[in-house]
Design an enzyme around this catalytic site. Structure first.
Site, mmCIF file in Angstrom:
data_model
loop_
_atom_site.group_PDB
_atom_site.id
_atom_site.type_symbol
_atom_site.label_atom_id
_atom_site.label_comp_id
_atom_site.label_asym_id
_atom_site.label_seq_id
_atom_site.Cartn_x
_atom_site.Cartn_y
_atom_site.Cartn_z
ATOM 1 C CG ASP A 1 71.152 47.745 53.782
ATOM 2 O OD1 ASP A 1 72.160 47.172 53.358
ATOM 3 O OD2 ASP A 1 70.508 48.558 53.088
ATOM 4 N NE ARG B 1 56.025 42.786 53.158
ATOM 5 C CZ ARG B 1 56.958 43.650 53.543
ATOM 6 N NH1 ARG B 1 58.034 43.223 54.155
ATOM 7 N NH2 ARG B 1 56.810 44.928 53.311
ATOM 8 C CG PHE C 1 67.243 44.048 46.995
ATOM 9 C CD1 PHE C 1 67.283 45.134 47.853
ATOM 10 C CD2 PHE C 1 66.023 43.430 46.753
ATOM 11 C CE1 PHE C 1 66.127 45.607 48.455
ATOM 12 C CE2 PHE C 1 64.860 43.897 47.353
ATOM 13 C CZ PHE C 1 64.920 44.990 48.197
ATOM 14 C CD GLU D 1 64.905 46.075 61.090
ATOM 15 O OE1 GLU D 1 64.162 45.315 60.439
ATOM 16 O OE2 GLU D 1 65.149 47.224 60.718
ATOM 17 C CG ASP D 2 63.722 42.972 57.540
ATOM 18 O OD1 ASP D 2 64.446 43.839 58.095
ATOM 19 O OD2 ASP D 2 62.975 43.248 56.587
HETATM 20 P P1 IMP Z 1 68.895 50.043 57.222
HETATM 21 O O1 IMP Z 1 68.225 51.149 57.965
HETATM 22 O O2 IMP Z 1 69.619 50.551 56.010
HETATM 23 O O3 IMP Z 1 69.727 49.117 58.047
HETATM 24 O O4 IMP Z 1 67.746 49.233 56.561
HETATM 25 C C1 IMP Z 1 67.062 48.260 57.172
HETATM 26 C C2 IMP Z 1 65.823 47.980 56.358
HETATM 27 O O5 IMP Z 1 66.068 48.094 54.954
HETATM 28 C C3 IMP Z 1 65.380 46.576 56.588
HETATM 29 O O6 IMP Z 1 64.516 46.489 57.692
HETATM 30 C C4 IMP Z 1 64.679 46.246 55.287
HETATM 31 O O7 IMP Z 1 63.329 46.647 55.356
HETATM 32 C C5 IMP Z 1 65.376 47.098 54.248
HETATM 33 N N1 IMP Z 1 66.349 46.328 53.468
HETATM 34 C C6 IMP Z 1 67.686 46.453 53.488
HETATM 35 N N2 IMP Z 1 68.267 45.574 52.653
HETATM 36 C C7 IMP Z 1 67.251 44.877 52.102
HETATM 37 C C8 IMP Z 1 67.216 43.792 51.159
HETATM 38 O O8 IMP Z 1 68.229 43.276 50.647
HETATM 39 N N3 IMP Z 1 65.979 43.336 50.847
HETATM 40 C C9 IMP Z 1 64.830 43.845 51.378
HETATM 41 N N4 IMP Z 1 64.834 44.841 52.254
HETATM 42 C C10 IMP Z 1 66.032 45.350 52.613
#
Ligand code: IMP
Length: 201
Positions: free
Chosen positions: A109, A172, A159, A105-106
């Site tokens: 969050d 990206r 962010f 995963e990138d």
């Molecule tokens: P989660 O399900 O809330 O953990 O979200 C994960 C996804 O939210 C990541 O794979 C990103 O695509 C997106 N995301 C969360 N925070 C950021 C950020 O700061 N910048 C860009 N994408 C984010």
């Protein structure tokens, strides 16, 4: 962490993690994976699109038999941020049964995406399932038990874009991870525009 000006000199971008620090950390994570799975094959599953650059660099630093696959997901529901509902837009090409799967995963969050993906991938009976995330925002976690087995950097609740991460499909291709302070994002504090306008596929 101190922020400095982005090399692309946009007034909205400030470098949080430089490309050299990313390279170094990705190499360390790959060495750890190589050590942990010594003599075995690993199967990297990248979550599109954000993880594609991290996965490409990580895969080339892993010194093991390595195969790749990709999955694409999107959140849905009225409030995407906390709905917990995730939809698979592109499934894996092949079975993961019996494989050492590393979900790449990138960023972690809220943890909702990885929690959902772990659940559906475990049903497919991999030999092992680990999570590698370049970035981690622990202060944002809703699903507390979700953690990266291999984490690049822990970052504050900002962010960020670059190195695969986007805002509305932009940024990206930045080589550094940058904090985006965009009026678009800060306009709606109760439900960040960043989440609702973000597309994961
Ligand atoms: P989660 O399900 O809330 O953990 O979200 C994960 C996804 O939210 C990541 O794979 C990103 O695509 C997106 N995301 C969360 N925070 C950021 C950020 O700061 N910048 C860009 N994408 C984010």
């Amino acid at each position: 962490m101190t922020l400095s000006k982005s090399p692309k000199s946009s007034p909205h971008l400030k470098v949080l993690i430089r490309r050299t620090a990313i390279q170094k950390r990705v190499r360390q994570v790959a060495q750890q994976i190589t050590h942990d799975f010594k003599g075995q094959r690993v199967h990297l599953v990248g979550v599109l699109k954000g993880a594609c650059i991290f996965l490409s660099d990580l895969a080339r630093e892993i010194n093991l038999e390595t195969s790749l696959d990709f999955i694409a997901v999107s959140s849905y529901g009225a409030r995407k941020e906390s709905s917990g509902q995730v939809r698979v837009n592109k499934d894996l090409d092949s079975s993961i049964a019996g494989l050492n799967v590393i979900l790449v995963e990138d960023i972690l969050d809220t943890g909702l995406t990885v929690s959902y993906l772990r659940r559906i991938l475990l049903q497919r009976r991999p030999k092992t399932l680990k999570v590698a995330a370049l970035l981690d925002k622990p202060s944002r976690r809703i699903i507390k038990e979700i953690q990266a087995d291999y984490a690049g950097f822990s970052i504050p609740d900002k962010f960020v874009v670059g190195y695969g991460l986007d805002f509305a499909e932009k940024y990206r291709n930045l080589k550094d991870v940058c904090v985006l302070s965009d009026p678009e994002i800060t306009a709606t504090p109760s439900e960040p525009a960043s989440k609702s306008s973000r597309s994961k596929l």
